[in-house]
Scaffold this motif. Structure first.
Motif, short mmCIF file in Angstrom:
data_model
loop_
_atom_site.label_atom_id
_atom_site.label_comp_id
_atom_site.label_asym_id
_atom_site.label_seq_id
_atom_site.Cartn_x
_atom_site.Cartn_y
_atom_site.Cartn_z
N LEU A 69 -18.14 -17.87 25.36
CA LEU A 69 -19.42 -17.52 26.06
C LEU A 69 -20.67 -18.42 25.20
O LEU A 69 -20.72 -18.23 24.01
N LEU A 70 -21.39 -18.98 26.03
CA LEU A 70 -22.53 -19.78 25.40
C LEU A 70 -23.81 -19.16 26.06
O LEU A 70 -24.10 -19.48 27.24
N THR A 71 -24.76 -18.43 24.95
CA THR A 71 -26.08 -18.03 25.57
C THR A 71 -26.81 -18.76 24.99
O THR A 71 -26.54 -19.80 23.68
N LYS A 72 -28.27 -18.87 25.49
CA LYS A 72 -29.13 -19.94 24.90
C LYS A 72 -29.56 -19.47 23.47
O LYS A 72 -29.71 -20.43 22.69
N ALA A 73 -29.57 -18.26 23.41
CA ALA A 73 -30.35 -17.56 21.89
C ALA A 73 -29.63 -16.47 21.81
O ALA A 73 -28.63 -16.05 22.59
N THR A 74 -30.09 -15.68 20.86
CA THR A 74 -29.68 -14.33 20.41
C THR A 74 -31.10 -13.31 20.62
O THR A 74 -32.21 -13.91 20.74
N GLY A 75 -30.81 -12.28 20.48
CA GLY A 75 -31.77 -11.27 20.51
C GLY A 75 -31.99 -10.57 21.93
O GLY A 75 -31.83 -11.29 22.83
N GLY A 76 -32.50 -9.34 21.88
CA GLY A 76 -32.86 -8.65 23.34
C GLY A 76 -31.96 -9.08 24.33
O GLY A 76 -30.65 -8.56 24.36
N PHE A 77 -32.43 -9.82 25.46
CA PHE A 77 -31.42 -9.95 26.56
C PHE A 77 -30.16 -10.54 26.28
O PHE A 77 -29.29 -10.38 26.95
N TRP A 78 -30.30 -11.69 25.48
CA TRP A 78 -29.06 -12.43 25.05
C TRP A 78 -28.10 -11.39 24.30
O TRP A 78 -26.95 -11.64 24.49
N ASP A 79 -28.34 -10.56 23.39
CA ASP A 79 -27.54 -9.47 22.97
C ASP A 79 -26.85 -8.68 23.87
O ASP A 79 -25.85 -8.46 23.65
N ALA A 80 -27.57 -8.22 24.84
CA ALA A 80 -26.92 -7.72 25.82
C ALA A 80 -25.85 -8.33 26.73
O ALA A 80 -24.69 -7.97 26.98
N MET A 81 -26.31 -9.73 26.73
CA MET A 81 -25.37 -10.60 27.43
C MET A 81 -23.96 -10.55 26.58
O MET A 81 -22.94 -10.40 26.95
N ILE A 82 -23.97 -10.79 25.34
CA ILE A 82 -22.91 -10.71 24.43
C ILE A 82 -22.12 -9.60 24.29
O ILE A 82 -20.98 -9.64 24.43
N ALA A 83 -22.89 -8.52 24.44
CA ALA A 83 -22.11 -7.25 24.40
C ALA A 83 -21.28 -6.92 25.70
O ALA A 83 -20.26 -6.35 25.77
N GLY A 84 -21.81 -7.56 26.78
CA GLY A 84 -21.10 -7.45 28.29
C GLY A 84 -19.81 -8.25 28.06
O GLY A 84 -18.70 -7.49 28.57
N ALA A 85 -19.75 -9.30 27.62
CA ALA A 85 -18.55 -10.26 27.36
C ALA A 85 -17.80 -9.43 26.48
O ALA A 85 -16.30 -9.38 26.59
N LYS A 86 -18.14 -8.92 25.25
CA LYS A 86 -17.29 -8.24 23.94
C LYS A 86 -16.67 -7.02 24.78
O LYS A 86 -15.51 -6.73 24.47
N GLN A 87 -17.49 -6.46 25.59
CA GLN A 87 -16.92 -5.32 26.24
C GLN A 87 -15.51 -5.60 27.29
O GLN A 87 -14.63 -4.69 27.24
N LYS A 135 -30.64 -21.35 18.24
CA LYS A 135 -31.60 -20.75 17.65
C LYS A 135 -32.72 -20.59 18.69
O LYS A 135 -33.54 -19.48 18.66
N THR A 136 -33.09 -21.24 19.50
CA THR A 136 -33.98 -21.46 20.57
C THR A 136 -33.51 -21.63 21.82
O THR A 136 -32.48 -22.14 22.02
N ASN A 137 -34.50 -21.23 22.91
CA ASN A 137 -33.99 -21.28 24.39
C ASN A 137 -33.98 -22.93 24.90
O ASN A 137 -33.32 -23.14 25.86
N ASP A 138 -34.67 -23.66 24.18
CA ASP A 138 -34.70 -25.05 24.50
C ASP A 138 -34.01 -26.19 23.69
O ASP A 138 -34.42 -27.40 23.73
N THR A 177 -31.48 -28.37 23.63
CA THR A 177 -30.26 -28.89 24.61
C THR A 177 -29.33 -29.56 23.60
O THR A 177 -28.04 -29.22 24.06
N PRO A 178 -29.84 -30.31 22.66
CA PRO A 178 -28.64 -31.11 22.06
C PRO A 178 -27.68 -29.92 21.47
O PRO A 178 -26.47 -30.07 21.06
N CYS A 179 -28.29 -28.89 20.90
CA CYS A 179 -27.24 -27.70 20.26
C CYS A 179 -26.44 -27.39 21.25
O CYS A 179 -25.14 -27.05 20.94
N GLN A 180 -26.96 -27.05 22.56
CA GLN A 180 -26.00 -26.36 23.38
C GLN A 180 -24.80 -27.49 24.19
O GLN A 180 -23.81 -27.43 24.39
N ILE A 181 -25.39 -28.93 24.13
CA ILE A 181 -24.21 -29.87 24.62
C ILE A 181 -23.40 -30.01 23.28
O ILE A 181 -22.07 -29.93 23.70
N ALA A 182 -23.71 -29.83 22.13
CA ALA A 182 -22.80 -29.58 20.92
C ALA A 182 -21.66 -28.56 20.78
O ALA A 182 -20.60 -28.82 20.75
#
Length: 265
Positions: free
Chosen positions: A6-24, A41-44, A46-51
């Motif tokens: 699972l690759l979310t854009k970042a963590t915190g709030g909305f993204w943490d709920a996403m991570i919890a759904g996959a872990k469940q 670390k941030t929503n934008d 792009t090089p991080c998400q590509i990697a």
């Protein structure tokens, strides 16, 4: 076990709920999957998400469940598909990639519902600033388009922030600041995601400028601001369901079982 990343854009709030759904899903199906989660670390970034996409492929992921940052990750996802990896989009899609499934809010309806509510809160002569998220990402554009359409013919002036926010709090604050400078009688702000709306709250407070502020996501931090009377409303999504059902679709796809390819959460 099926290897799912699972690759979310970042963590915190909305993204943490996403991570919890996959872990469940992993907790409920311990014999089915081996889940890896990763985020930038941030929503934008792009090089991080590509990697991270490339790393997932290298480490043998059979499916990648991802909230893609934008067109910049298209090639990496297409290469992953060519390597046999199943791709499931959650929260938003991007052009140029045909995923195996999508689990997301119906953002056309969401934008229309947001617009219908905002219409009841504004009157002729008011001015609302719209904070776009990532231009060219259909799901995010639809959230703006619905509000624009709802306010046509109402006498409310609709102005667009000059810079896309990339769903970033600081950028949302900067764009709001620019709008207030250009339109000192600004009445309201609507953001296609919650983080920039939270940035707008900080600007309104610092300037002591009363603003009706509307967001989109249902981020828990935004909910706290609504309860505190610092912002007006947010369109709630279900990030937990997106990834829970998105991982399920990935697993069923790999098992050759029937699954829903377009999941409206």
């Amino acid at each position: 076990k099926i290897k799912v990343t699972l690759l979310t854009k970042a963590t915190g709030g909305f993204w943490d709920a996403m991570i919890a759904g996959a872990k469940q899903y992993e907790t409920d199906h311990p014999n089915d999957i081996e889940l890896t989660t990763n985020a930038c670390k941030t929503n934008d970034d792009t090089p991080c998400q590509i990697a991270q996409i490339q790393d997932a492929v290298t480490k043998g992921a059979q499916a990648i469940v991802i909230s893609p940052m934008g067109a910049g990750v298209t090639d990496a996802l297409n290469e992953a598909q060519q390597a046999g990896v199943r791709i499931v989009f959650v929260d938003n899609t991007i052009p140029g990639v045909v995923p195996d499934a999508v689990a997301a809010t119906n953002n056309v309806k969401g934008g229309e519902d947001a617009g219908a509510y905002i219409k009841t809160q504004l009157k002729s002569g008011d001015t609302i600033g719209l904070l776009e998220a990532v231009r060219g990402v259909p799901n995010l554009d639809q959230r703006i388009d619905g509000v624009k359409a709802a306010l046509e013919g109402t006498g409310v002036e609709v102005v667009i922030g000059g810079q896309q926010t990339l769903c970033d709090t600081k950028t949302g604050a900067s764009v709001t600041q620019d709008l207030l400078t250009k339109y000192p009688n600004l009445t309201a702000i609507y953001s296609a995601c919650d983080s920039p709306a939270m940035g707008a709250v900080a600007v309104a407070e610092s300037k002591q400028h009363p603003l009706l502020i509307f967001g989109y996501d249902g981020d828990p931090e935004m909910a706290k601001l609504i309860e505190a009377g610092k912002t007006t409303a947010t369109m709630a999504q279900s990030p937990f369901k997106m990834t829970n059902l998105g991982v399920e679709a990935a697993v069923k796809s790999l098992k050759g079982e029937n699954y829903v390819k377009a999941i409206d959460t």
